[in-house]
Design an enzyme around this catalytic site. Structure first.
Site, short mmCIF file in Angstrom:
data_model
loop_
_atom_site.label_atom_id
_atom_site.label_comp_id
_atom_site.label_asym_id
_atom_site.label_seq_id
_atom_site.Cartn_x
_atom_site.Cartn_y
_atom_site.Cartn_z
N ASP A 200 6.05 -59.54 36.78
CA ASP A 200 5.18 -60.56 37.33
C ASP A 200 5.26 -61.57 38.25
O ASP A 200 4.13 -61.94 39.23
CB ASP A 200 4.53 -61.44 36.00
CG ASP A 200 6.13 -62.29 35.56
OD1 ASP A 200 6.80 -61.90 35.77
OD2 ASP A 200 5.73 -62.99 34.81
N LYS B 138 10.68 -60.56 21.42
CA LYS B 138 9.46 -61.49 21.56
C LYS B 138 8.54 -60.92 20.02
O LYS B 138 7.74 -60.36 19.67
CB LYS B 138 8.05 -61.26 22.91
CG LYS B 138 8.78 -61.77 23.86
CD LYS B 138 7.68 -61.97 25.17
CE LYS B 138 8.16 -61.67 26.50
NZ LYS B 138 7.55 -61.89 27.10
#
Length: 551
Positions: free
Chosen positions: A223, A188
């Protein structure tokens, strides 16, 4: 594309045969679903037994879930991209919590500079949050009131205990304990130096210590695991946390004895249960059972990660629009006579990922307007509530939804006036969102776009049901094909993601698939509810579990 490339006649019958052929490629029978779920279970066993399999089955070292009675204040730090987020979660002990949060921007210089500078910035952000926003109450509230008349003692000089923090770190790590994980690589746009190969928890803790902050990083969190913990707190328990959004993943509670790759480690010897992060987006990368079409192959071939994350490319929001775009282009390019938009295309249609899944959702929403109620995803997760609409069970609702994937619904002349009116609205959406000339978009074109969207989304939802069914069978709560039901009244599942929350009938289709796989008796017990903020609230709850486990 094979179904449309060699068309030597363009009669309505031939055109319909082409649509029927595409439809057949996207259909999943009960036997197909069972075969896929059987492979899921085999891959679960493989990943639990050995490391380095695509279905990674990562041990999280989280050995319990909250029940909603816990109290205290915990911090969470969520680093996953351009922004980082600091959260304070105050657990109220009644299945409810208070969330305070603030976002901070991560500059390009920090992303690519020295790791110490990046982690110092993380610590500074936590410090700023504690100063400006947090209530800063201790993590374990005391029930005793201080005596205002007592003289000072050495005990009074003891520093306040550090506030526990859970870190959601959305980059590849090799986790070896609840509070330890080495960074494998950056993604990213991050490339901070002297970080890869180092323990991310220690890097953060060193930064806290340099700043003299009374904060202790006690848990490294995924997550999806956070989604499970969040749903468990609001509902009193949870067996599976799952993401059905831009991407997909699942984490579930497994018996430690089944995690054979832990060998003779202390965690294995301790027994009990542990949350496992499946990484099921990588299921069946070899595509031996997934229902691959030419439209899927094109998505994979042109992706940044060909031959990887196969399951994710069939069911997640990032890819569904692209699969649909490929179908529409094949019909635009049909020869010798086009089958869509008079053979015309547009900028969005010609652009890679130019048809967002949100457009599919908008089209299907217009088609569903005023029809049967969809199965909702419970937002509050209160104990004892069952997913229902107007007193009708989820199973009954799912059974009443028509088979919109049939090419029959592209025959305009056979439709009711109400459906023609819906197609008028869809035609408007297509013209606006895909920047097409109105003269090139007929009502039949609108019907075909609606049909293609439904085909792709329905397959995604039914495949998602395979993943949920696999966990129910793996944990002994169901039998593949039905015929067995656990004694438990509720099988609680936490979900997050835009597809499961917002895409019309996605939840109903998933439940329909689940019912075929495990039987109606089990499916009726499945309580699918929204897991609130897995990367924030979930991370704070993981810090709670870490304290419970003695970290």
């Amino acid at each position: 594309m094979a179904p449309t490339a060699a068309l030597y006649g363009a009669s309505p019958d031939v055109a319909r045969r082409i649509l029927d052929d595409i439809e057949a490629q996207f259909r999943l029978t009960k036997d197909d679903l069972i075969r896929i779920t059987t492979q899921f279970l085999e891959d679960f066993t493989l990943g639990l037994g050995e490391y380095n399999h695509p279905m990674a089955m990562i041990p999280t070292f989280v050995t319990g879930v909250p029940n909603g009675s816990e109290t205290g204040t915990f911090l969470a730090l969520d680093l996953g991209g351009t922004n980082l987020r600091v959260c304070e979660v105050e657990l109220l002990g009644n299945h409810e919590f208070v969330l305070r949060q603030q976002k901070y921007k991560v500059s390009e210089a920090l992303k690519t500079g020295e790791a110490t500078a990046l982690f110092d910035y993380l610590a500074d952000s936590v410090d700023a949050f504690l100063t400006e926003f947090a209530s800063a109450v201790p993590s374990s509230p005391s029930t005793e009131q201080a005596n205002p008349f007592a003289s000072p003692s050495l005990n009074d000089l003891t520093p306040e205990p550090a506030v526990p923090l859970g870190l959601t770190f959305s980059f590849p790590v090799e986790q070896t304990a609840l509070n330890k994980g080495n960074i494998l690589t950056w993604t990213k746009g991050f490339s901070a130096k002297n970080a890869v190969g180092h323990d991310v928890v220690q890097l953060l803790q060193d930064a806290f210590n340099r700043k003299h902050l009374h904060v202790r990083c006690v848990a490294l969190v995924n997550d999806t695991v956070g989604a499970l913990l969040s749903r468990a707190y609001t509902s009193g328990g949870c067996l599976l946390g799952s993401i059905f959004g831009t991407g997909t993943n699942g984490a579930y509670v497994e018996r430690v004895e089944n995690i054979k790759k832990l060998g003779d480690s202390p965690a294995r010897q301790q027994g009990g249960h542990m949350i496992v992060n499946t990484e099921w987006g990588a299921f069946n990368n070899a595509r031996t059972v997934l229902p691959t079409t030419p439209f899927d192959n094109k998505v994979d071939r042109e992706s940044i990660n060909p031959r990887l994350q196969a399951f994710e490319k069939f069911i997640s929001g990032m890819y569904l629009g692209e699969i649909t775009r490929n179908i529409l282009l094949a019909l635009v390019d049909a020869a010798p006579k086009p089958l869509l938009f008079n053979g015309r295309s547009s900028g969005p249609l010609n652009t890679h990922y130019g048809l967002d899944t949100a457009i599919m959702s908008e089209v299907e929403e217009a088609w569903e307007s005023g029809r049967v109620p969809v199965v909702p995803v419970a937002a509050d997760g209160k104990k004892g509530e069952k997913p229902a609409v107007n007193g009708v069970s989820a199973s009954d609702i799912a059974g009443k939804i028509p088979d919109w994937q049939s090419a029959h619904f592209t025959d305009i002349d056979s439709l009711e006036p109400e459906d023609v009116a819906r197609l008028e609205r869809i035609r408007g959406i297509i013209i606006q969102r895909l920047a097409l000339d109105p003269a090139d978009v007929s009502l039949r074109d609108a019907a075909i776009v609606r049909w293609a969207s439904s085909l792709v989304a329905n397959r995604a939802a039914r495949l998602s049901g395979c993943a949920v069914a696999a966990v129910l069978v793996q944990t002994g709560r169901a039998k593949l094909g039905g015929g067995f039901s656990t004694d438990e009244d509720r099988l609680i599942i936490g979900v997050d993601g835009s597809l499961i929350q917002h895409y019309p009938n996605f939840n109903a289709r998933l439940r329909d698939s689940l019912r075929e796989l495990v039987g109606e008796e089990v499916e009726r017990k499945v309580d699918i509810g929204l897991a609130k903020d897995g990367s924030g609230v979930g991370a704070a709850l993981c810090a709670l579990q870490a304290i419970k486990q003695g970290h």
